[in-house]
Scaffold this active site. Structure first.
Site: not given
Ligand code: DX5
Ligand code: ZN
Length: 223
Positions: A10, A35, A37, A39, A68, A70, A139, A177
């Site tokens: 990640s 990966h 992330d 957000m 991913h 979020m 998660m 994760d």
């Protein structure tokens, strides 16, 4: 030994001033995917990156990019992440009012569709969509930040999702994760996970990125 084991560094914990080098090092060490992330400061209390960074990473690696999301309004951004070069898009069941439609749209865009659950969300939230995903992500920390402690209850949750997938969708990946390192990797694989997402352990470990990728793979296969 699990031939289907996938290690997914990640980049949340990477050195963003040297992102290309970090990704290249992970790829050379045998990482299976990258990966990323995303957000939004709304669904989770942190803000990270968007399609621009996905596009930049796409240009420097051959590895699949697992994005991913979020974010509160995932539907609005699916096309942008697809065009930026994402290989899979994983959305939170807590953030999607019409999760089935969202997963369908991700597949229409030609990407692998993932569904993920926060630690406080009952596994039953997956029951009606389990056959419509390519990936379930459990998660094992509350999302928003790297380098948090693995929540032990996640082991039981992984076992429950594995049982569900074995029944209804054995081809799908089961990712975990949050707080994945050499101490937790073996146990989550034993519980049924086949994709290990790790940020801090790989990019902020004691050793080089490549040594940490290899160590994590070894730990995952050790139980
Ligand atoms: C957390 C992110 C994770 C994060 C994991 O919300 O979804 O992908 O990078 O970080 P570590 O491996 O440091 O717990
Ligand atoms: Zn993540």
């Amino acid at each position: 030994m699990n031939a289907n084991l996938k290690i997914a560094p990640s980049i949340l914990s990477a050195d963003f001033a040297r992102l290309g080098e970090n990704v290249a090092e992970a790829e050379a060490a045998g990482a299976d995917l990258i990966h990323i992330d995303v957000m939004d400061g709304h669904f989770v209390p942190n803000i990270t990156v968007g399609p621009l960074v996905v596009e930049a990473v796409r240009s420097i690696t051959e590895l699949p990019l697992a994005v991913h999301l979020m974010i509160s309004n995932a539907d609005q951004y699916l096309d942008a992440f697809a065009h930026a070069g994402a290989s899979s898009l994983t959305v939170h069941v807590e953030a999607c009012t019409h999760i089935h439609r969202t997963l369908q749209r991700i597949r229409e865009l030609g990407l692998r569709a993932g569904a993920t659950l926060n630690p406080g969300t009952p596994i039953a939230a997956l029951s009606e969509i389990i056959a419509d995903v390519d990936l379930v992500l459990v998660m094992s920390v509350n999302p928003g930040f790297g380098n948090q402690t693995f929540i032990e209850r996640s082991i039981t949750r992984i076992e429950q999702v594995r049982a569900m997938l074995n029944q209804e969708n054995p081809q799908a990946d089961l990712a975990v994760d949050g707080g994945i390192n050499a101490n937790t990797a073996g146990r989550v694989v034993k519980a049924g996970a086949n994709m290990l997402i790790a940020g801090h352990a790989i990019f902020k470990g004691k050793h080089s990125v490549s040594t940490e990728v290899l160590a994590l793979r070894q730990a995952a296969q050790s139980i």
